[in-house]
Design a protein around this motif. Structure first.
Motif, short mmCIF file in Angstrom:
data_model
loop_
_atom_site.label_atom_id
_atom_site.label_comp_id
_atom_site.label_asym_id
_atom_site.label_seq_id
_atom_site.Cartn_x
_atom_site.Cartn_y
_atom_site.Cartn_z
N VAL A 22 48.59 28.15 71.77
CA VAL A 22 48.66 27.36 70.58
C VAL A 22 47.93 28.16 69.37
O VAL A 22 48.79 28.29 68.35
CB VAL A 22 48.10 25.94 70.88
CG1 VAL A 22 47.84 25.21 69.32
CG2 VAL A 22 48.71 25.28 71.95
N PRO A 23 46.88 28.73 69.49
CA PRO A 23 46.31 29.30 68.18
C PRO A 23 46.98 30.48 68.25
O PRO A 23 47.20 30.98 67.12
CB PRO A 23 44.83 29.88 68.76
CG PRO A 23 44.50 28.67 69.74
CD PRO A 23 45.55 28.47 70.33
N GLY A 43 49.55 21.08 68.09
CA GLY A 43 49.76 21.94 69.43
C GLY A 43 49.44 21.53 70.66
O GLY A 43 49.96 21.85 71.73
N ASN A 44 47.98 21.45 70.61
CA ASN A 44 47.47 21.21 71.93
C ASN A 44 48.00 19.95 72.59
O ASN A 44 48.23 19.85 73.87
CB ASN A 44 46.19 21.02 72.22
CG ASN A 44 45.36 22.41 71.67
OD1 ASN A 44 45.76 23.37 72.18
ND2 ASN A 44 44.16 22.25 70.93
N ILE A 45 48.36 18.88 71.90
CA ILE A 45 49.27 17.67 72.42
C ILE A 45 50.52 17.98 72.94
O ILE A 45 50.98 17.70 74.02
CB ILE A 45 49.29 16.61 71.23
CG1 ILE A 45 47.69 15.86 71.22
CG2 ILE A 45 50.11 15.47 71.85
CD1 ILE A 45 47.84 15.05 70.14
N ALA A 66 57.92 25.76 77.72
CA ALA A 66 56.70 25.63 76.63
C ALA A 66 57.31 26.06 75.47
O ALA A 66 57.52 25.50 74.21
CB ALA A 66 55.53 26.11 76.70
N LYS A 67 58.08 27.07 75.30
CA LYS A 67 58.96 27.63 74.35
C LYS A 67 60.01 26.75 73.83
O LYS A 67 60.17 26.46 72.53
CB LYS A 67 59.41 28.99 74.57
CG LYS A 67 60.03 29.72 73.31
CD LYS A 67 60.64 31.05 73.81
CE LYS A 67 61.24 31.67 72.42
NZ LYS A 67 62.40 32.31 72.73
N ASN A 68 60.60 26.25 74.81
CA ASN A 68 61.86 25.29 74.38
C ASN A 68 61.24 24.02 73.78
O ASN A 68 61.72 23.59 72.91
CB ASN A 68 62.51 24.95 75.55
CG ASN A 68 63.41 25.99 76.00
OD1 ASN A 68 63.77 26.92 75.22
ND2 ASN A 68 63.73 26.11 77.25
N PHE A 73 60.09 20.87 68.65
CA PHE A 73 59.20 20.45 67.75
C PHE A 73 59.63 21.02 66.21
O PHE A 73 59.55 20.11 65.34
CB PHE A 73 57.92 20.70 68.24
CG PHE A 73 56.77 20.56 67.04
CD1 PHE A 73 56.33 19.10 66.87
CD2 PHE A 73 56.26 21.59 66.18
CE1 PHE A 73 55.51 18.87 65.78
CE2 PHE A 73 55.41 21.14 65.16
CZ PHE A 73 54.87 20.00 65.08
N GLU A 74 60.01 22.24 66.25
CA GLU A 74 60.26 22.92 64.82
C GLU A 74 61.27 22.11 64.45
O GLU A 74 61.50 22.02 63.19
CB GLU A 74 60.42 24.30 65.26
CG GLU A 74 59.06 25.09 65.36
CD GLU A 74 59.49 26.52 66.12
OE1 GLU A 74 58.51 27.36 65.98
OE2 GLU A 74 60.54 26.97 66.10
#
Length: 82
Positions: A22-23, A43-45, A66-68, A73-74
């Motif tokens: 996330v960071p 991001g953590n959620i 996770a990338k998907n 989200f984007e």
């Protein structure tokens, strides 16, 4: 209404193993109006949601899944991470 995600030990380990993702993405986000801590929380959620819904038997790695999730989200929010 928000959904509660309950993670088992294996899922918690997966979250802990991937917390640095996330960071990493946030450093690449050209955002000026949103606080870093707020984006980190979102991001953590998202990472927790991805972990809770990930199916290891689906023939894809968690990183790909996770990338998907990040891309969805984007698309939904209009905030894009390079």
């Amino acid at each position: 209404m928000s959904k509660t995600y309950v993670l088992d030990d294996k899922q918690r380990q997966l979250v802990e193993k991937n917390l640095k993702i996330v960071p990493y993405f946030l450093r690449r986000l050209p955002c000026k109006n949103t606080e870093y801590e707020d984006l980190l929380s979102v991001g953590n959620i998202g990472l927790i949601k991805a972990t809770a819904t990930y199916d290891a038997s689906a023939n894809n790695t968690f990183g790909t899944y996770a990338k998907n999730c990040k891309e969805r989200f984007e698309h939904q929010t209009g905030q894009y991470v390079n």
